[in-house]
Design an enzyme around this catalytic site. Structure first.
Site, PDB file in Angstrom:
ATOM      1  N   GLU A 124       0.854  -1.187   0.000  1.00 23.81           N
ATOM      2  CA  GLU A 124       0.000   0.000   0.000  1.00 23.81           C
ATOM      3  C   GLU A 124       0.891   1.238   0.000  1.00 23.81           C
ATOM      4  O   GLU A 124       1.861   1.280   0.752  1.00 23.81           O
ATOM      5  CB  GLU A 124      -0.902   0.033   1.234  1.00 23.81           C
ATOM      6  N   MET A 266       0.461  -2.647   8.700  1.00 27.85           N
ATOM      7  CA  MET A 266      -0.231  -2.813   7.421  1.00 27.85           C
ATOM      8  C   MET A 266      -1.124  -4.041   7.450  1.00 27.85           C
ATOM      9  O   MET A 266      -0.707  -5.117   7.881  1.00 27.85           O
ATOM     10  CB  MET A 266       0.829  -2.922   6.306  1.00 27.85           C
ATOM     11  N   GLU A 267      -2.331  -3.853   6.934  1.00 28.85           N
ATOM     12  CA  GLU A 267      -3.401  -4.849   7.078  1.00 28.85           C
ATOM     13  C   GLU A 267      -3.435  -5.918   5.983  1.00 28.85           C
ATOM     14  O   GLU A 267      -4.505  -6.481   5.706  1.00 28.85           O
ATOM     15  CB  GLU A 267      -4.751  -4.123   7.110  1.00 28.85           C
ATOM     16  N   ASN A 268      -2.317  -6.265   5.354  1.00 31.94           N
ATOM     17  CA  ASN A 268      -2.292  -7.313   4.321  1.00 31.94           C
ATOM     18  C   ASN A 268      -3.171  -8.497   4.732  1.00 31.94           C
ATOM     19  O   ASN A 268      -3.122  -8.941   5.872  1.00 31.94           O
ATOM     20  CB  ASN A 268      -0.865  -7.817   4.129  1.00 31.94           C
ATOM     21  N   HIS A 300      -6.665  -2.004  15.078  1.00 33.90           N
ATOM     22  CA  HIS A 300      -6.852  -1.290  13.813  1.00 33.90           C
ATOM     23  C   HIS A 300      -6.615  -2.218  12.615  1.00 33.90           C
ATOM     24  O   HIS A 300      -7.467  -2.333  11.735  1.00 33.90           O
ATOM     25  CB  HIS A 300      -5.896  -0.095  13.768  1.00 33.90           C
ATOM     26  N   GLU A 301      -5.472  -2.880  12.602  1.00 36.16           N
ATOM     27  CA  GLU A 301      -5.160  -3.720  11.444  1.00 36.16           C
ATOM     28  C   GLU A 301      -6.116  -4.898  11.348  1.00 36.16           C
ATOM     29  O   GLU A 301      -6.558  -5.272  10.259  1.00 36.16           O
ATOM     30  CB  GLU A 301      -3.705  -4.206  11.477  1.00 36.16           C
ATOM     31  N   HIS A 304      -9.430  -3.850   9.892  1.00 43.01           N
ATOM     32  CA  HIS A 304      -9.365  -3.644   8.442  1.00 43.01           C
ATOM     33  C   HIS A 304      -9.806  -4.886   7.678  1.00 43.01           C
ATOM     34  O   HIS A 304     -10.199  -4.786   6.510  1.00 43.01           O
ATOM     35  CB  HIS A 304      -7.928  -3.327   8.010  1.00 43.01           C
ATOM     36  N   GLU A 323      -9.869   4.057   6.166  1.00 44.13           N
ATOM     37  CA  GLU A 323      -9.050   4.528   7.287  1.00 44.13           C
ATOM     38  C   GLU A 323      -9.865   5.262   8.359  1.00 44.13           C
ATOM     39  O   GLU A 323      -9.708   5.006   9.547  1.00 44.13           O
ATOM     40  CB  GLU A 323      -7.884   5.386   6.791  1.00 44.13           C
TER      41      GLU A 323
HETATM   42  N1  TRP Z   1      -2.999   1.021   5.680  1.00 47.67           N
HETATM   43  C1  TRP Z   1      -2.088   1.113   6.779  1.00 47.67           C
HETATM   44  C2  TRP Z   1      -2.909   1.366   8.028  1.00 47.67           C
HETATM   45  O1  TRP Z   1      -3.459   2.399   8.216  1.00 47.67           O
HETATM   46  C3  TRP Z   1      -1.045   2.153   6.702  1.00 47.67           C
HETATM   47  C4  TRP Z   1      -0.175   2.273   5.518  1.00 47.67           C
HETATM   48  C5  TRP Z   1      -0.418   2.874   4.350  1.00 47.67           C
HETATM   49  C6  TRP Z   1       1.176   1.932   5.446  1.00 47.67           C
HETATM   50  N2  TRP Z   1       0.667   2.939   3.584  1.00 47.67           N
HETATM   51  C7  TRP Z   1       1.672   2.383   4.231  1.00 47.67           C
HETATM   52  C8  TRP Z   1       2.010   1.303   6.326  1.00 47.67           C
HETATM   53  C9  TRP Z   1       3.001   2.249   3.885  1.00 47.67           C
HETATM   54  C10 TRP Z   1       3.340   1.158   5.966  1.00 47.67           C
HETATM   55  C11 TRP Z   1       3.841   1.628   4.775  1.00 47.67           C
HETATM   56  O2  TRP Z   1      -3.108   0.539   8.804  1.00 47.67           O
HETATM   57 ZN    ZN Z   2      -5.494   1.756   8.553  1.00 44.43          ZN
END
Ligand code: TRP
Ligand code: ZN
Length: 906
Positions: A124, A266-268, A300-301, A304, A323
């Site tokens: 992301e 990061m929510e992969n 949070h993650e 998501h 978000e």
């Molecule tokens: N989507 C992630 C969150 O809010 C955050 C995120 C977006 C992110 N871009 C990123 C994390 C780049 C690390 C690197 O939970």
């Molecule tokens: Zn987020």
């Protein structure tokens, strides 16, 4: 018309559906740090709803090795400008691409990179294009099967999204694993991890009756710091089941910690990747704040998974769809975990503090943008406090307007309609409206208009009629890019404005609005009313009001607005003592302190002797003494507004005067409440072994706040107390609070000054480093504290910061370390950063450029520190502009940094 001189601006209005869609993705990785080979097999078909034409894939820094269609080499393609164009492909086909990338050389930490000898990915928003050519946009959703091949010794663990379906050995000491993710996802949710890692495991039976495997993966030395993260994950899973009826959909859910990471986490899908800062915790190395941040980020993650992954964004302008909603969900989760009403209020206060300190200034500066921006140059620059925190406030307002049950109905309808889709903020609003038969058209302006609305309140009591009329007026001048749009006329917002009325004893009055039946119980009898404030100017009349009430306005901070109401000092003291709404009790104290601080700033600027109103001291004494109030709440109420917040309240920011004023008031509070601070320090020690729960954390917060006030006085006893606490602490909260108190008192600055007795600060700093040498997160705290230390006449902190940059443990390449020293100084130490000689700004320019060469995303965050330059006193303003121009003139800037500095200078 929107005008901008920046090249490469992407407009929301330009959205077009993709020309092709991808159904399945099969990725094979031959992992090696210097060169990794990726084989990608895509099932592609023309999108009937798309514009047609060639297939245009994006890629960055890739070497294309081969391209085949349906198993045969295909020569009809061209590459160039981060693009691979496949000319006139069939309607539906299999595309096979072989590409190479260089993970070891990747310092941007986007795409595939190496950290601590292990492989990680971050996709992301647009990192997948650094792994392979693709339709790297969130409205292209596919199922993925991933094969990882790597050296077995060096990379014993091979992880990707979804379920492990095969693994085994290969020749030459290599091995493989095959992962299958059954859920369709956009490319930004792809992830892989490979390396030498270990995990904590747990199993739970989820709401669907199925057993789920939970894992937290870390480096071997960190395994004993994973209990809290696992506990937080289990609580998150339970909470989403109970509050929103959302069940974990995969059989396996993994969290992996990495120390080189651009953001929090990061929510992969099924494979969340976290900054170690938001995973690792034990009593010795993590503070109470760290423990609660971990709970919030794990939540949070995890949340998501439904709000972001199962339902995702159509395009990046809709970022707040996932978000804002997910921050709201994690805020509610943390509040529910606090375990008491008063705990919820403390959490709310924390969240509002962040909003006001960071988002309000953003919303008044050159980067001001609506929650759903209209344009961007670099999407990474739009992961902002506006999209996240103001976005969460917007979601909270739905709940305030519709009630908890109504909000839940809206959420249910949203999932029912959009599961598996990539949608927009309007789709979310439509679900809320339709599930509740409400017209939320006007509410949509919260997504399209930037700026913080200001609400003024006029109150009239009519003794004869026994009515009380509140007249509310709202205005929101143009800000940021809106200023360039001459045709734009801003329209009133739909503001849920919660009010209560206090009688002369400070008790809540029962509220009835004109026109409401008198005999209805329920809402009409309640003591807080949410007014539907939709016009520019609107009056609300309460009836049967026996005497002039005291209004409690915007209870619970029911909307992200600024309330301009001229309370007298007496009124504020009254609200601070009596308001049944704990948020507004805190708010009254903050208003009182702000008013006092701004008066002090003025005296200091005019060279007058500052003086503190005894009312203020007495009001704070009342709070400190009030044993009916939770310690955590008292700690919040006795913390003065931040320097950044105070600056925003002035026409011209004068950081030195603000700092001096705040210090002066702290010293007066320290001296006049000395007995009470001492008592608080001794009465709030927590017996027994360390526990991070909210109640004990609250006791520690008040005790350590007391210590920090006691240390404002030149009293050798206090320094000894802090030193003893430092030496004997069994947890990081107490140890670090004591170290902070020692350093902030200036001991470190005055090496060996006999008048100050032993140099406890310097000694403790040395001890801390030695004690935690092998704990990077603790060393980050060590750097940050020194970057944020106060200076005094002869002692300039910039010199200390420059010296620390030469410390062997310092590196710009690790974002946590760079943030701990450089960002802490530039944004956490305003009085020193804004030194009159411009030394702070020169340092800033140097570091922005140095970082930009390594990691543009992190550099652009640092660049934003000068956003508000126009609001400072003239001499500072000029020096800031010089620094901005110096950066802007640099030839090889990333588009990340260029967008920030050019918008600042525009
Ligand atoms: N989507 C992630 C969150 O809010 C955050 C995120 C977006 C992110 N871009 C990123 C994390 C780049 C690390 C690197 O939970
Ligand atoms: Zn987020």
């Amino acid at each position: 018309m929107l005008r901008t001189d920046l090249a490469g601006v992407i407009q929301r209005s330009d959205y077009t559906p993709p020309a092709y869609l991808i159904d399945t993705v099969q990725l094979d990785f031959d992992l090696a740090p210097d060169v990794t080979t990726v084989t990608s097999r895509l099932r592609v078909h023309r999108n009937p709803a798309g514009p047609g034409g060639d297939l245009e894939l994006v890629g960055q820094g890739l070497q294309l090795v081969s391209l085949e269609i349906d198993g045969k080499p295909w020569s009809g393609y061209r590459t160039g400008d981060e693009m691979l164009t496949v000319e006139a492909p069939p309607q539906a086909f299999e595309l096979m691409l072989v590409t190479r990338c260089r993970p070891q050389e990747n310092t941007s930490l986007m795409g595939l990179y190496v950290s601590g000898g292990n492989f990680f990915t971050q996709c992301e928003a647009e990192g997948f294009r650094k792994i392979t050519y693709f339709l790297d946009r969130p409205d292209v959703m596919a199922t993925y099967t991933v094969t990882l091949r790597a050296d077995r010794e060096a990379y014993p663990v091979l992880l990707a999204n979804g379920n492990l379906i095969d693994k085994g050995d290969l020749p030459d000491g290599r091995h493989f694993a095959v992962w299958d993710d059954p859920f369709k996802k956009p490319s930004y949710l792809f992830a892989l991890v490979a390396g030498r890692l270990v995990c904590r495991e747990d199993r739970i039976v989820a709401g669907d009756g199925r057993e789920k495997l939970l894992q937290v993966w870390v480096q071997p030395q960190d395994l004993d710091k994973t209990e809290h993260a696992m506990h937080s994950l289990i609580n998150s899973i339970r909470w989403d089941e109970e509050r929103f009826g959302r069940v974990l959909d995969l059989d396996r859910f993994m969290i992996v910690a990495v120390s080189d990471f651009n953001m929090g986490a990061m929510e992969n899908k099924g494979l969340n990747i976290f900054n170690t800062k938001y995973v690792l915790a034990d009593a010795a190395t993590a503070t109470d704040d760290d423990f609660s941040n971990i709970e919030a980020v794990v939540g949070h993650e995890y949340f998501h998974n439904w709000t972001g992954n199962r339902v995702t964004c159509r395009d990046w302008f809709q970022l707040s769809l996932k978000e804002g909603l997910t921050v709201f969900r994690d805020q509610e989760f943390s509040a529910d975990m606090m375990g008491s009403e008063s705990g919820r209020a403390v959490k709310r206060i924390d969240d509002v503090r962040v909003l006001r300190q960071a988002q309000f200034p953003e919303d008044a500066g050159p980067m001001a943008h609506p929650v759903r921006p209209e344009s961007y140059v670099e999407i990474n620059n739009f992961y902002t406090v506006t999209v996240y925190e103001k976005g969460a406030e917007v979601v909270r307002m739905y709940q305030t307007l519709l009630g908890r049950d109504g909000f839940r109905r809206g959420m249910d309808l949203y999932f029912e309609r959009h599961d598996g889709q990539a949608v927009t903020c309007d789709d979310f609003r439509a679900a809320m409206a339709d599930a509740n038969q409400r017209d939320l058209t006007q509410f949509g302006r919260w997504y399209s208009q930037a700026g913080t609305p200001r609400v003024t309140v006029d109150a009239v009591y009519d003794e004869a009629a026994r009515t009380y009329t509140l007249t509310l007026t709202q205005r929101c001048p143009k800000v940021g890019v809106e200023l360039q749009d001459e045709t734009l006329v801003k329209q009133p917002f739909h503001i849920p404005f919660a009010v209560g009325l206090l009688d002369r004893d400070g008790r809540d009055m029962a509220l009835r609005l004109a026109g409401e039946a008198s005999d209805t119980s329920g809402t009409a009898a309640s003591t807080t009313r949410v007014l539907d404030f939709t016009q520019e100017r609107q009056s609300f009349t309460f009836v049967d009001v026996p005497h002039t009430p005291m209004p409690s306005l915007l209870r619970g901070f029911s909307a992200p607005v600024i309330v301009e109401h001229e309370y007298t000092i007496d009124e504020l003291a009254f609200l601070m003592a009596h308001d049944s709404d704990p948020f507004n009790r805190w708010e009254a104290g903050q208003r009182l302190a702000t008013r006092q601080l701004l008066a002090l700033v003025e005296s200091i600027q005019m060279g007058q002797l500052p003086s503190v109103d005894s009312y203020v001291l007495e009001a704070f004494r009342q709070v400190l003494r009030d044993e009916t109030l939770d310690p955590a709440f008292r700690a919040q109420a006795l913390t003065l507004p931040a320097e950044s917040y105070l600056g925003e309240q002035m026409t011209e920011i004068d950081p030195a005067a603000i700092h001096a004023a705040r210090q002066y008031l702290r010293q007066r509070l320290a001296a006049s409440l000395h007995t009470e601070w001492l008592a608080a320090y001794h009465n709030h020690r927590v017996p027994g072994p360390y526990q991070p729960d909210a109640a004990s954390a609250g006791e520690r917060a008040l005790k350590n706040l007391a210590l920090s006030y006691l240390m404002e006085l030149s009293d050798a006893g206090a320094a000894q107390t802090a030193r003893t606490q430092y030496d004997s602490a069994d947890n990081m909260t107490d140890r670090f609070a004591a170290l902070t108190a020692l350093v902030q008192r200036g001991g470190a600055a005055r090496e060996g000054d006999a008048a100050h007795g032993p140099n406890h600060a310097a000694e403790a700093l040395v001890d801390f480093y030695q004690r935690f040498e092998n704990e990077p997160l603790a060393i980050d705290k060590w750097f940050a504290l020194q970057a944020m230390q106060r200076g005094d006449g002869s002692h300039c902190v910039i010199d200390a910061v420059r010296a620390l940059m030469r410390h062997p443990a310092f590196t710009l390449k690790n974002p946590n370390r760079a943030r701990s020293l450089i960002f802490s100084f530039c944004s956490g130490n305003p009085a020193q950063f804004h030194a009159a000689d411009g030394s702070g700004y020169r340092f800033w320019a140097e570091q922005v450029l140095a970082l930009d060469a390594l990691n543009p995303q992190v550099a652009a965050r640092l660049a934003r520190v000068l956003d508000r330059w126009r609001k400072y006193t003239p001499a500072l303003r000029e020096r800031m502009r010089d620094a901005l121009q110096q950066v802007a003139q640099h030839k090889a800037l990333s588009k990340d940094v260029r967008e920030i500095v050019e918008k600042a200078l525009a």
